[in-house]
Design a protein around this motif. Structure first.
Motif, PDB file in Angstrom:
ATOM      1  N   ILE A  20       0.877  -1.257   0.078  1.00 13.16           N
ATOM      2  CA  ILE A  20       0.035  -0.317   0.090  1.00 13.16           C
ATOM      3  C   ILE A  20       0.730   1.123   0.102  1.00 13.16           C
ATOM      4  O   ILE A  20       0.620   2.132  -0.829  1.00 13.16           O
ATOM      5  CB  ILE A  20      -0.901   0.013   1.303  1.00 13.16           C
ATOM      6  N   TYR A  21       1.822   1.327   0.893  1.00 11.44           N
ATOM      7  CA  TYR A  21       2.706   2.529   1.152  1.00 11.44           C
ATOM      8  C   TYR A  21       3.506   2.545  -0.117  1.00 11.44           C
ATOM      9  O   TYR A  21       3.562   3.845  -0.690  1.00 11.44           O
ATOM     10  CB  TYR A  21       3.306   2.675   2.349  1.00 11.44           C
ATOM     11  N   LEU A  24       1.214   3.831  -2.993  1.00  5.71           N
ATOM     12  CA  LEU A  24       0.869   5.351  -2.631  1.00  5.71           C
ATOM     13  C   LEU A  24       1.959   6.339  -2.982  1.00  5.71           C
ATOM     14  O   LEU A  24       1.668   7.388  -3.705  1.00  5.71           O
ATOM     15  CB  LEU A  24       0.463   5.331  -1.310  1.00  5.71           C
ATOM     16  N   ILE A 100      -2.934  -0.131   9.586  1.00  8.30           N
ATOM     17  CA  ILE A 100      -3.104   0.725   8.073  1.00  8.30           C
ATOM     18  C   ILE A 100      -3.491   2.186   8.432  1.00  8.30           C
ATOM     19  O   ILE A 100      -3.012   2.973   7.880  1.00  8.30           O
ATOM     20  CB  ILE A 100      -3.164  -0.021   7.035  1.00  8.30           C
ATOM     21  N   PHE A 101      -4.586   1.913   8.742  1.00 11.96           N
ATOM     22  CA  PHE A 101      -5.467   3.285   8.977  1.00 11.96           C
ATOM     23  C   PHE A 101      -4.651   4.347   9.646  1.00 11.96           C
ATOM     24  O   PHE A 101      -4.495   5.513   9.395  1.00 11.96           O
ATOM     25  CB  PHE A 101      -6.685   2.908   9.635  1.00 11.96           C
ATOM     26  N   LEU A 104      -1.680   5.509   7.538  1.00 16.08           N
ATOM     27  CA  LEU A 104      -2.216   6.317   6.555  1.00 16.08           C
ATOM     28  C   LEU A 104      -2.578   8.088   7.081  1.00 16.08           C
ATOM     29  O   LEU A 104      -2.282   9.161   6.553  1.00 16.08           O
ATOM     30  CB  LEU A 104      -3.507   6.024   5.882  1.00 16.08           C
ATOM     31  N   ALA A 107       0.633   9.394   7.774  1.00 17.06           N
ATOM     32  CA  ALA A 107       1.131   9.858   6.432  1.00 17.06           C
ATOM     33  C   ALA A 107       0.567  11.161   5.860  1.00 17.06           C
ATOM     34  O   ALA A 107       1.102  12.101   5.036  1.00 17.06           O
ATOM     35  CB  ALA A 107       1.086   8.695   5.561  1.00 17.06           C
ATOM     36  N   ALA A 108      -0.707  11.299   6.010  1.00 13.15           N
ATOM     37  CA  ALA A 108      -1.301  12.518   5.516  1.00 13.15           C
ATOM     38  C   ALA A 108      -0.909  13.739   6.446  1.00 13.15           C
ATOM     39  O   ALA A 108      -0.619  14.737   5.786  1.00 13.15           O
ATOM     40  CB  ALA A 108      -2.906  12.423   5.582  1.00 13.15           C
ATOM     41  N   LEU A 130       7.437   8.178   2.266  1.00 14.14           N
ATOM     42  CA  LEU A 130       6.382   7.122   2.233  1.00 14.14           C
ATOM     43  C   LEU A 130       7.175   5.771   1.708  1.00 14.14           C
ATOM     44  O   LEU A 130       7.065   4.792   2.420  1.00 14.14           O
ATOM     45  CB  LEU A 130       5.334   7.480   1.374  1.00 14.14           C
TER      46      LEU A 130
END
Length: 197
Positions: A20-21, A24, A100-101, A104, A107-108, A130
């Motif tokens: 995922i990362y 992204l 993961i949530f 994220l 990360a945001a 990331l």
């Protein structure tokens, strides 16, 4: 000291998280390359700078958040939920990555901070940051899931396993020993160069 927690600690599949990362980060980088006008040197160098900066954040969080103050092995302290449980169960592959949530959301928040400081250059720095996190997760997973390779990367295995089993106050870097060298938290040389028998 009780090792019982009052709630179930969520587990995360590290390889799903890495995917995922990495995806992204690559998508954000491609977006930046195609849509953001910055100097060519920035497009080339900022992803690498972001990845290196991640190793600094990795070190600082590991040393000064997860291993500071409270006893991180005490289930009643927040460090246990975030990190101590991994020390207590280092071979549990589900405890190697944060949910993961939550990752994220962080990360945001980092993207927002980077954009505030460097405006459009964040579209190149943040993807590197990331992907640095994705690299960290992959290395950390590999160290705990596989035998050390017979090459230069085997050093990372030894460095991290010394942190887990002998020196929990040293060897905080996982993807690199760089910041341990800079901030004086390297394990003794004799431990790093000892032959495994």
């Amino acid at each position: 000291m009780s090792q019982q927690t009052t709630f179930k600690i969520p587990k995360t599949n590290s390889l799903v998280a890495v995917s995922i990362y990495l995806a992204l980060g690559l998508c954000a980088l491609v977006y930046g390359i195609l849509n953001i006008e910055v100097a060519f040197w920035a497009k080339l160098s900022l992803p690498f700078a972001g990845a290196i900066f991640f190793t600094f954040i990795e070190y600082v969080a590991h040393r000064y958040l997860y291993h500071s103050g409270e006893d991180y092995t005490n289930a009643e302290n927040w460090q246990y939920t975030m990190h101590g449980v991994h020390h207590m169960h280092p071979n549990d592959k589900g405890l190697l990555a944060m949910p993961i949530f939550l990752a994220l959301v962080l990360a945001a928040a980092f993207f927002g901070l980077f954009h505030l400081v460097m405006q459009d250059h964040a579209f190149f720095f943040w993807p590197g940051f990331l992907m640095g996190y994705a690299g960290y997760l992959y290395v950390h997973y590999s160290i705990h899931a596989h035998k050390p390779p017979n090459n230069i990367f085997g050093y990372l295995w030894k460095h991290h396993l010394l942190h887990h089993h002998i020196y929990d106050d040293k060897a905080f870097g996982v993807t690199s020993p760089l910041w341990d060298m800079v901030f004086g938290s390297m394990p003794p040389k004799k431990a790093l160069h000892r032959k495994e028998g």
